[in-house]
Design an enzyme around this catalytic site. Structure first.
Site, short mmCIF file in Angstrom:
data_model
loop_
_atom_site.label_atom_id
_atom_site.label_comp_id
_atom_site.label_asym_id
_atom_site.label_seq_id
_atom_site.Cartn_x
_atom_site.Cartn_y
_atom_site.Cartn_z
N ASN A 9 4.73 5.84 -6.39
CA ASN A 9 6.03 5.32 -5.96
C ASN A 9 5.90 3.80 -5.84
O ASN A 9 5.30 3.31 -4.89
CB ASN A 9 6.40 5.96 -4.61
CG ASN A 9 7.67 5.39 -4.04
OD1 ASN A 9 8.43 4.71 -4.72
ND2 ASN A 9 7.91 5.67 -2.76
N TRP A 10 6.49 3.12 -6.80
CA TRP A 10 6.34 1.65 -6.82
C TRP A 10 7.28 0.95 -5.84
O TRP A 10 7.21 -0.25 -5.65
CB TRP A 10 6.58 1.12 -8.24
CG TRP A 10 5.51 1.50 -9.22
CD1 TRP A 10 4.41 2.29 -9.00
CD2 TRP A 10 5.42 1.09 -10.59
NE1 TRP A 10 3.67 2.42 -10.14
CE2 TRP A 10 4.26 1.68 -11.14
CE3 TRP A 10 6.21 0.28 -11.43
CZ2 TRP A 10 3.88 1.49 -12.47
CZ3 TRP A 10 5.84 0.09 -12.75
CH2 TRP A 10 4.67 0.69 -13.26
N LYS A 11 8.22 1.68 -5.28
CA LYS A 11 9.18 1.13 -4.30
C LYS A 11 9.87 -0.11 -4.89
O LYS A 11 10.09 -0.18 -6.10
CB LYS A 11 8.46 0.83 -2.98
CG LYS A 11 7.62 2.00 -2.49
CD LYS A 11 7.11 1.84 -1.10
CE LYS A 11 6.19 3.00 -0.75
NZ LYS A 11 5.81 3.01 0.66
N GLU A 166 4.74 13.76 3.84
CA GLU A 166 4.33 12.38 4.08
C GLU A 166 4.52 12.04 5.55
O GLU A 166 5.65 11.66 5.96
CB GLU A 166 5.18 11.43 3.23
CG GLU A 166 5.07 11.67 1.75
CD GLU A 166 5.39 10.41 0.98
OE1 GLU A 166 4.49 9.90 0.29
OE2 GLU A 166 6.51 9.91 1.09
N GLY A 172 1.90 3.48 4.30
CA GLY A 172 1.76 2.03 4.24
C GLY A 172 1.04 1.44 5.45
O GLY A 172 1.06 0.23 5.66
N GLY A 233 1.81 5.30 -2.68
CA GLY A 233 2.58 4.06 -2.60
C GLY A 233 1.71 2.87 -3.00
O GLY A 233 1.49 2.59 -4.18
N GLY A 234 1.18 2.18 -2.01
CA GLY A 234 0.43 0.93 -2.23
C GLY A 234 -0.60 1.01 -3.34
O GLY A 234 -0.67 0.13 -4.21
C1 PEP Z 1 4.76 6.42 -0.03
O1 PEP Z 1 5.47 5.43 0.08
O2 PEP Z 1 5.24 7.49 -0.44
C2 PEP Z 1 3.36 6.28 0.36
C3 PEP Z 1 2.66 7.38 0.49
O3 PEP Z 1 2.89 5.01 0.58
P1 PEP Z 1 1.36 4.56 0.85
O4 PEP Z 1 0.51 5.30 -0.14
O5 PEP Z 1 1.36 3.11 0.65
O6 PEP Z 1 1.06 4.97 2.25
#
Ligand code: PEP
Length: 249
Positions: A9-11, A166, A172, A233-234
């Site tokens: 997920n590049w947001k 999640e 994050g 995410g990150g």
């Molecule tokens: C997400 O935004 O779905 C996520 C899991 O982010 P991160 O991996 O950065 O915690």
């Protein structure tokens, strides 16, 4: 059919040149994998991303959509628009959408219906806040999120639904649920599905974990029997890290 999936997920990151460059890097490194690999760039780069990943094993997916087919919803994107650029899967219910854009279990149920009506596969996200976990209410919160947005569906709809647990406190933050905490919750989620829809449906649904997954912890988390992959995410913004997570399978 239950599958291993790693979705990035590049947001709201990566403009067009950055999107193209990251895809080039990913394509250099992903040849075969034991998991389905997905990336979710921002809307405006979906078409270019789709074009750049043609004939590869990377699926381009969307981060969100509106529940209406079209109309006076300034700034929004519909299922048919996503489909018209080649998207087949959409993330719904991400905690950032719930927290910053007032998405509720009720509005998410409408989005779920709209996506399924348009034959889009859904990655449906949910998870408890830190305060819920501290007070021991995490299962109740998660059960309520799943029931209110999904339990009006027929069992057959779950062929097109992937669940993503999640915990908000792990997104994050660098804080990860331990592999045991992830497994316990995934088992609870599968049991909740089983109680409503029976064992076959529950066993067939892929349940992803999301929350600070990194190359260093992916293997252990993915080794748990009810964890079928990750929403990342990150770490999905760096080709090397994302590929290392994909290769954890
Ligand atoms: C997400 O935004 O779905 C996520 C899991 O982010 P991160 O991996 O950065 O915690």
């Amino acid at each position: 059919m239950r599958k291993n999936i790693v979705a990035g997920n590049w947001k709201m990151n990566n403009d067009l040149p950055q999107t193209e460059a990251l895809i080039v890097d990913l394509l250099k490194q992903t040849q075969t994998s034991n998991a389905e690999v997905m990336i979710a760039p921002t809307y405006v780069n979906l078409y270019q991303a789709f074009d750049a990943t043609r004939n590869s094993n990377i699926e381009v997916i969307a981060q969100n959509m509106h529940f209406a087919e079209n109309g006076a919803y300034t700034g929004e994107i519909s299922a048919t628009m996503l489909k018209s650029v080649g998207v087949k899967t959409v993330i719904l219910g991400h905690s950032e959408r719930r927290a910053y854009f007032n998405e509720t279990n009720e509005s998410l149920a409408k989005k779920v219906d709209a996506a399924l009506k348009n034959d889009l596969r859904i990655i449906f996200c949910f998870g408890e806040e830190l305060s819920d976990r501290k007070s021991g209410n995490q299962e109740q919160v998660v059960e309520n999120q799943i029931k209110s947005a999904l339990f009006h569906l027929e069992a057959s709809a779950f062929k097109n639904i992937v669940l993503a647990y999640e915990p908000v406190w792990a997104i994050g933050t660098g804080e990860t649920a331990s592999p045991e905490q992830a497994q316990d919750m995934h088992k609870f989620i599968r049991q909740t599905l089983q109680n409503k829809y029976g064992e076959n449906t529950a066993q067939d649904v892929s349940i992803l974990y999301g929350g600070s997954v990194k190359p260093a912890n992916a293997k252990e988390i993915f080794s748990k029997p009810d964890v079928d992959g990750g929403l990342i995410g990150g770490a999905s913004l760096k080709a090397e890290d994302f590929i290392a997570i994909v290769n954890a399978f």
